[in-house]
Write an enzyme that holds these catalytic residues in place. Structure first.
Site, mmCIF file in Angstrom:
data_model
loop_
_atom_site.group_PDB
_atom_site.id
_atom_site.type_symbol
_atom_site.label_atom_id
_atom_site.label_comp_id
_atom_site.label_asym_id
_atom_site.label_seq_id
_atom_site.Cartn_x
_atom_site.Cartn_y
_atom_site.Cartn_z
ATOM 1 N N CYS A 34 41.870 34.878 47.711
ATOM 2 C CA CYS A 34 42.991 33.933 47.813
ATOM 3 C C CYS A 34 42.657 32.549 47.268
ATOM 4 O O CYS A 34 43.555 31.731 47.069
ATOM 5 C CB CYS A 34 43.439 33.811 49.269
ATOM 6 S SG CYS A 34 43.945 35.369 50.003
ATOM 7 N N HIS A 69 52.747 33.785 48.524
ATOM 8 C CA HIS A 69 51.317 33.644 48.251
ATOM 9 C C HIS A 69 50.880 34.546 47.095
ATOM 10 O O HIS A 69 50.315 35.609 47.309
ATOM 11 C CB HIS A 69 50.549 33.983 49.533
ATOM 12 C CG HIS A 69 49.071 33.800 49.468
ATOM 13 N ND1 HIS A 69 48.442 33.016 48.523
ATOM 14 C CD2 HIS A 69 48.077 34.331 50.245
ATOM 15 C CE1 HIS A 69 47.139 33.052 48.737
ATOM 16 N NE2 HIS A 69 46.885 33.853 49.762
#
Length: 398
Positions: free
Chosen positions: A81, A344
């Site tokens: 991430c 995201h």
């Protein structure tokens, strides 16, 4: 140490999986926007870093190929991430070492619907040690351990945050409500429809205390930043007011695997990266005006309030309830709406945060503008592990 200037940023509106362009077209569009913002052309770049997770090798070359083939080095990075933040951090380091250069940081992701899960099940999982430690400390069953890694870890994070810090469901719901409220003024955000606390609390329970609307959704998108040194900016007449004044990079330490499991759930990555960035920048938490942090789950945003030094762990619930992380409070957290509202797209997230902070520090964020914003902090983390904090400042206001 050479000043690192953010000459231009670009971003495209994030989209639901299946409603997006291909990753290469999204990446190219974000780069064009960043170059236009900077006022230069692709041929002016001397190097590029591309961050992504779900793609074949050299996907950065595929995206940048739409802008030309100039022979520059293109370095692809995958740090889960935090991939976009890794690309940005490498670009910052390049300018600090080569102040006459101009480089690009790009992040993009073309994602599938649903919770993140293991892709390569036939080989060791980089998050395996984290999962094993948390499973032991939290008495997870065999069925529990069959759930996607992020669901396991952050379901336990919610439970620990409630037990240890007294942060109840309603406080966690307020974070999701705040995110949507902020996102209402952000044309790049995927979800801009307001939420009520009861909407959040009525969403399905996924694991332990984790509810569906406590979690950010997967999305597709891209963002980019053009960085340079002062001399390059002067020669090309570029914007020189926003600069990177501090950076902190970190991975997990051995002691995190034998201590408090919250440290394996991003607390240590946020805290340790922030400590390094504050020291590097010569500022502290009270100097920060605006923050874009990694709110993959509402519990993680709550935990980052203390990890980044804005309150103690015992004050987290009061910090939320009193609105100290929004307009009119101590500091504005995620004026973009954060991951909870933007979605995201893993590789794009860190650079989307950088873009938002750059707009905020320039004073051009429109209805979501934080009044008087001079210093901003970006925090992003990836399981496995990679933690980044960058501190930006408008030098013309110092």
């Amino acid at each position: 140490m050479a000043d690192v200037l953010i000459a231009g940023v670009g971003m495209i509106p994030f989209a639901k999986p299946g409603q997006n362009q291909s990753y290469d077209l999204m990446g190219a569009e974000a780069v064009r926007a960043a170059l236009d913002d900077a006022g230069i052309v692709y041929a002016d770049l001397e190097r590029a870093y591309a961050g992504y997770v779900y793609g074949d090798s050299c996907a950065g070359q595929a995206a940048l190929g739409h802008l030309g083939a100039t022979g520059i080095p293109i370095i692809n990075v995958n740090n889960n991430c935090a991939s976009g933040s890794t690309a940005f951090a490498l670009a910052v380091e390049t300018i600090r070492n080569q102040p006459d250069a101009c480089v690009l940081a790009l992040g993009f992701e073309q994602m599938a619907p649903g919770a993140l899960d293991v892709v390569f099940g036939d080989r060791p999982n980089p998050v395996g040690p984290h999962l094993a430690r948390v499973a032991k400390m939290m008495d997870l069953t065999v069925d529990d351990r069959a759930k996607p890694p992020a669901i396991q870890l952050f379901g336990c994070q919610v439970e620990l945050l409630q037990q240890r810090c007294g942060v109840d469901d309603r406080a966690l719901a307020k974070i999701a409500v705040k995110a949507r409220c902020h996102a209402a003024a952000n044309p790049y955000a995927l979800f801009r429809t307001p939420l009520q606390e009861d909407d959040v609390l009525g969403s399905p329970l996924l694991f332990r205390g984790l509810r569906k609307l406590f979690a950010c959704p997967p999305s597709c998108g891209a963002a980019a930043a053009v960085l340079c040194g002062p001399r390059f900016a002067a020669r090309h007449g570029l914007q020189r007011n926003v600069r990177v004044i501090g950076s902190g990079w970190i991975s997990d330490r051995t002691e995190h695997f034998s201590g408090d499991p919250l440290d394996l759930m991003f607390r240590a990555l946020g805290r340790d990266a922030a400590d390094k960035a504050y020291e590097n920048a010569g500022v502290g938490p009270k100097d920060i005006d605006v923050v874009e942090l990694h709110d993959c789950f509402t519990s993680n945003e709550a935990l980052m309030y203390s990890a980044l030094g804005f309150c103690s762990e015992g004050e987290i619930e009061r910090f939320i309830i009193e609105g100290r992380g929004s307009y009119g409070g101590d500091i504005v957290v995620n004026p973009s709406g954060g991951l909870l509202s933007k979605g995201h797209p893993l590789g794009a997230t860190g650079l989307a945060q950088i873009a938002e902070l750059t707009w905020q520090l320039r004073g051009i964020a429109g209805r979501r503008q934080v009044e008087g914003a001079r210093t901003g902090l970006q925090q992003n983390a990836g399981l496995g592990s990679a933690g980044f904090v960058h501190i930006l400042q408008n030098s013309s206001q110092v």
